[in-house]
Scaffold this active site. Structure first.
Site, PDB file in Angstrom:
ATOM      1  CD  GLU A   1       7.087  32.774  44.489  1.00 33.61           C
ATOM      2  OE1 GLU A   1       7.126  33.906  44.000  1.00 33.61           O
ATOM      3  OE2 GLU A   1       8.064  32.265  45.092  1.00 33.61           O
TER       4      GLU A   1
ATOM      5  CG  ASN B   1      11.773  35.717  48.416  1.00 35.42           C
ATOM      6  OD1 ASN B   1      11.101  36.468  49.119  1.00 35.42           O
ATOM      7  ND2 ASN B   1      12.061  34.479  48.775  1.00 35.42           N
TER       8      ASN B   1
ATOM      9  CG  HIS C   1       8.624  29.906  47.983  1.00 36.29           C
ATOM     10  ND1 HIS C   1       8.693  31.225  47.609  1.00 36.29           N
ATOM     11  CD2 HIS C   1       9.046  29.862  49.280  1.00 36.29           C
ATOM     12  CE1 HIS C   1       9.130  31.944  48.627  1.00 36.29           C
ATOM     13  NE2 HIS C   1       9.349  31.140  49.649  1.00 36.29           N
TER      14      HIS C   1
ATOM     15  CB  SER D   1      12.631  31.188  49.906  1.00 37.75           C
ATOM     16  OG  SER D   1      13.946  31.324  50.421  1.00 37.75           O
TER      17      SER D   1
END
Length: 736
Positions: free
Chosen positions: A510, A548, A498, A477
């Site tokens: 992702e 993130n 991800h 991540s």
């Protein structure tokens, strides 16, 4: 000068003779010739064509040339509603008011028609398409039809071609209010069976011929009720038809008044529906007011129109509806919502395989924990090839296999797949502790703990048994995929996928490429995501990737204010105007404080002091504490007293008094996002701001009425102020 090019819907006309109806004028809505795969939509010329042909059929009915009118579509589409690409061009969007007048004029006129009208929904009927169907006296639908609804409030507008005004007369107040206000927020659309249950369609009919037969039977119950054979006509139908007022001399007698009178049971039911609960902590009214405070006025405006219906004439109600639509079309929320809708439409998984992707016949998953088992289940469901999970611990491997098979069983229980398919997929899943059982895999995905050294060790181990062209995939991540693969003999076959938790529900993946990732590997990664029916957003290998990185830029500003001694409750409420699905503290609890502390520390180490590493968060994680408490009677969970204890210790009173909260904190968050997105674009983490918006909408719940985030940063001036540019030129700044 307009840049909008309309794909004009055709209306094919023919007369049919039906033994129970007489001559029926059949109007078939079709996409442009040679573009049969496109849905039939409604732009300025299309609405002229549709309303013009319906009006021409009404002229013929008034002249006694026909005895009924039927409308239907082609392929899998009745009418797909307004052409959303029109709204992206201000010049074209200026046609909405004239289009609305044409639709409203026809909504009034059809109620004076001397012959009955049928709408046979052969396929999708959304928005303006369903509003055209509401012109009919009878609606039928093919059993396989999906995509019936009025999604407009989710697009920052409202059903403005008669839907807000008339839907309640067809399905009843409670169902109409739910469909107009709540279903769009849930992305809920109806299928034929549910539409039948609520009375939106009168019968299910597989084709137009069957629909005409059903139409004839329903019409027969209304013809000459006063002289009809009482043994044939349902007394309830007869009584309703006899009492039904006509809107004009000669109007077909089977119609009832479209709007409730003042102080009638129908009016009371409508007001009760508007005051009904929305969830456990608020009513529909308070929810609408909260949305308006978050920059989304469409639900509140629709609620206001519905409240004013009792006692109104149809032209009065439609005039208010048209005025509201015209106002909303010009709003920031509509521009951003329609931008979001187009992002989602263009980004959805395609039907064709990704060019250059390798064939995948067997898949491995390194790890058998929570994420690993969820991902293994989705790979088995999507690819329908053998998937083997490997863990060093035999009991963990067995537990992970059971969890993955349980996901498959629950998928079958929902009816998404049949039992036979579920059995085959479950049998394709297996677990092992033996590394050699991964040797024949074309792709192995690691989902081991988020520690770089562990992931590098797993990749090195896998490379020793896999073929040179087998893909190595990481679900990291936030860690560097480049660092993870740099010591491998074949770093070109490494790609990041991800997934977000929970994997089954979160639609985003992702797709991370390094400088070494070759085209075939990237194409195969994208193809895997496509076959899982998820949205793929590409990102270069950079700390935190997209979601993130930006999420923790936001949380860093929040935690920085807390660490400075700001009041926790004020901090938590400061971002409400942004319209996120949950407040920051609830989000931190969802992510997990230990995970959040780890990711925040990693990002600060990689990207510098733009990212805040919070001592208070670390203290909360050590205590295994939570930021919020359970609270069923509040929209947002209350803040735990532990937060003040953990963050307040040692805070400088002077710093606390100047710590940003409210608008000041919101501005810091906007500016931080504008800065970070500018850097990501400049550094090539993504190529376009649209990638960021799609990722944030799907991966972090950023609001669609803000366009994700970059239109919002343009419209508030943050992009220009911080990054020195607007991310979308003047598209979202002209309204400022």
């Amino acid at each position: 000068m307009s840049s909008y090019t309309e794909h004009v819907t055709r209306v094919l006309t023919e007369d049919r003779e039906h033994p129970g109806l007489g001559t029926v004028a059949v109007l078939t809505f079709a996409p442009p010739e040679g573009e049969e795969k496109r849905p039939a939509t409604l732009g300025p010329q299309s609405i002229d064509a549709v309303t013009g042909e319906i009006a021409a059929a009404l002229d013929r009915a008034e002249a006694g040339e026909i005895q009924a009118i039927a409308m239907t579509g082609t392929g899998r589409v009745f009418l797909a509603g307004a052409d959303l690409s029109m709204f992206a061009d201000p010049a074209a969007a200026g046609n909405v008011e004239s289009m609305t007048r044409a639709a409203h004029d026809l909504q009034v006129r059809v109620r004076t028609s001397p012959v009955p009208l049928l709408a046979h929904l052969n396929g999708v009927a959304l928005g303006g398409g369903l509003e055209v169907a509401l012109m009919a006296d009878v609606r039928t639908a093919a059993a396989s039809v999906k995509g019936i609804g009025v999604p407009e409030t989710g697009l920052g507008i409202l059903p403005g071609w008669g839907g807000t005004t008339l839907l309640q007369s067809v399905v009843g107040p409670e169902t109409a209010v739910r469909m107009i206000l709540e279903d769009p927020a849930r992305d809920k659309q109806l299928g034929a069976e549910e539409a039948l249950e609520i009375g939106l369609v009168d019968e299910v009919a597989e084709d137009l011929d069957e629909a005409l037969d059903e139409f004839a039977a329903l019409v027969a119950a209304h013809i000459d009720v006063d002289v009809a054979d009482a043994d044939v006509v349902d007394p309830v139908v007869a009584e309703a038809a006899a009492e039904a007022p006509s809107d004009a001399l000669g109007a077909w007698a089977g119609r009832t008044a479209p709007l409730p009178g003042v102080d009638t049971p129908e009016a009371e039911a409508l007001l009760d529906a508007l005051d009904a609960a929305h969830g456990s902590a608020e009513t529909r009214r308070t929810w609408a007011a909260r949305l308006e405070g978050q920059g989304a006025p469409s639900v509140g405006r629709a609620l206001e129109l519905l409240q004013k219906l009792p006692g109104s004439s149809l032209p009065e109600a439609l005039a208010r509806e048209g005025e509201a639509l015209a106002d909303l079309v010009r709003s920031d929320a509509a521009a951003a919502s329609i931008y979001s809708a187009e992002l989602l439409r263009r980004g959805k998984p395609g039907r064709r395989p990704v060019e250059g992707a390798r064939e995948i016949t067997r898949v491995g998953v390194a790890g058998a924990g929570l994420m690993a088992s969820q991902i293994a289940a989705q790979l088995a469901l999507g690819l329908q090839v053998p998937v083997v999970m490997r863990d060093l611990d035999e009991s963990i491997a067995a537990k992970g296999l059971a969890a993955a098979r349980d996901v498959v069983a629950r998928t079958a229980a929902r009816g998404t797949i049949d039992e036979a398919t579920a059995t085959t997929i479950a049998e394709n899943l297996s677990s092992t502790t033996d590394l050699q059982e991964l040797a024949g895999c074309d792709l192995v995905l690691e989902a081991v703990p988020e520690v770089l050294a562990i992931k590098k060790s797993v990749f090195a181990e896998l490379e020793s048994v896999l073929a040179p062209d087998a893909l190595l995939v990481t679900n990291t991540s936030s860690l560097s995929v480049t660092s993870m693969s740099e010591e491998l003999a074949h770093p070109e076959r490494v790609v990041g996928l991800h997934f977000f938790n929970p994997v089954a529900k979160m639609p985003l993946v992702e797709v991370i490429h390094t400088g070494a990732t070759d085209e075939a590997t990237l194409a195969t990664g994208l193809e895997v995501v496509r076959r899982l029916r998820k949205f793929a957003v590409r990102s270069a290998d950079a700390p935190g990737f997209i979601v993130n990185r930006l999420l923790f830029r936001v949380l860093g500003e929040v935690l920085s204010s807390l660490d400075a001694g700001a009041d926790p409750a004020e901090v938590d409420a400061s971002l409400d105007p942004l319209g996120m699905p949950m407040r920051p503290f609830a989000l931190l609890d969802l992510v997990g404080l230990a995970v959040a502390d780890h990711v925040g520390t990693v990002l600060r180490g990689e990207l510098g002091d733009r990212f805040h590493a919070s001592p208070g968060l670390g203290a909360m994680a050590e205590r295994s504490a939570r930021f919020t408490e359970a609270g069923k009677n509040s929209v947002h969970p209350p803040v735990s007293p532990t937060v003040a204890e953990a963050f307040g210790t040692g805070a400088d009173p002077a710093a606390a008094s100047s710590a940003p909260v409210g608008d000041a904190l919101l501005e810091r968050v906007r500016d931080g996002l504008a800065e970070e997105i500018g850097i990501m674009l400049d550094e090539g983490v993504v190529e376009r701001p649209e990638q960021i918006d799609l990722a944030l909408i799907l991966g972090a719940g950023f609001p669609r009425h803000r366009g994700g985030v970059t239109p919002y940063l343009d419209s508030t001036g943050a992009a220009q102020r911080v990054a020195g540019r607007s991310f979308h030129g003047e598209a979202f700044t002209a309204r400022r």
